[in-house]
Design a protein around this motif. Structure first.
Motif: not given
Length: 236
Positions: A6-17
């Motif tokens: 659940l935490s994986y998708p919002v790691r790093g520069d996640w908004i653009g992805r």
């Protein structure tokens, strides 16, 4: 595993992805964007097994498209072959029962009904096997790897993978609830593809992590990555 997924998708520069993934999901009716999303999910599997803790970026679009098409064909093969075999068996049993008639025919008909009811377990087996096949393809970079029994067997028979397959059901339920709430308004409805993409990335992260935990020495083949082999039986 659930927390990591659940935490994986919002790691790093996640908004653009998330924005790109949601837009592609919204445009999936055009088919090509749907293939790109599948390709991205295959890349999530590949990089998760490779040890990367941050989701991949949307780049090398041609590669994503190719991976998506191959991944879709693999999924289709896993679904169609068992369904056809199962359908032939059920049809044959019902046909035999109708042809024989009498008590024997009725008994055969009952067997046919029981076989028809067993469709749910068959579909679950398909659902159970597809992520392992896609991960094998993602790691090896070869479509044949998705059907390599010696490569898939350690994963399919492991507790870690079983948990990884069951956990996404929790994510799916949560995603469904959020989707239902968002669908009440037009603005909320527009957010649905973004929520669904988030859930898909989380789920595929869990699949990849389970595969990696079982197959700790993976020959990445032409796709590059870690060297080694998945046991002696997995060698080509």
């Amino acid at each position: 595993m659930l927390e990591d997924g659940l935490s994986y998708p919002v790691r790093g520069d996640w908004i653009g992805r998330i924005i790109i993934g949601g837009v592609l999901g919204f445009l999936s009716v055009l088919l090509l964007p749907a293939f790109v999303v599948v390709g991205y999910l295959v890349r999530v599997l590949e990089q998760t097994v490779g040890g990367n803790e941050v989701p991949p970026e949307f780049d090398e679009w041609g590669d994503l498209l190719v991976k998506g098409i191959v991944g879709s064909l693999i999924t289709l093969a896993y679904v169609i072959v068992p369904v056809i075999i199962y359908g032939v068996i059920v049809t044959t049993v019902f046909g035999a029962g109708a042809g024989i008639g009498g008590d024997a025919g009725a008994l055969i008909g009952v067997v046919g009904v029981l076989l028809a009811l067993s469709a749910i377990p068959v579909l679950f087996l398909v659902y159970y096997a597809v992520p392992a096949g896609l991960t094998a393809y993602a790691v090896r970079g070869e479509m044949s790897a998705a059907f390599d029994v010696s490569l898939l067997k350690p994963t399919l028979l492991s507790t870690e993978y079983l948990v990884a397959v069951l956990m996404p059901i929790v994510v799916a339920v949560v995603t469904w609830i959020i989707t239902a709430v968002l669908s009440i308004t037009v603005v909320g409805l527009l957010l649905v593809p973004f929520v669904q993409f988030y859930g898909q990335v989380a789920v595929f992260r869990m699949f990849g992590a389970a595969f990696a935990s079982v197959n700790d020495r993976i020959d990445a083949g032409p796709a590059g990555g870690s060297a080694g082999s998945v046991g002696d039986d997995a060698a080509f």
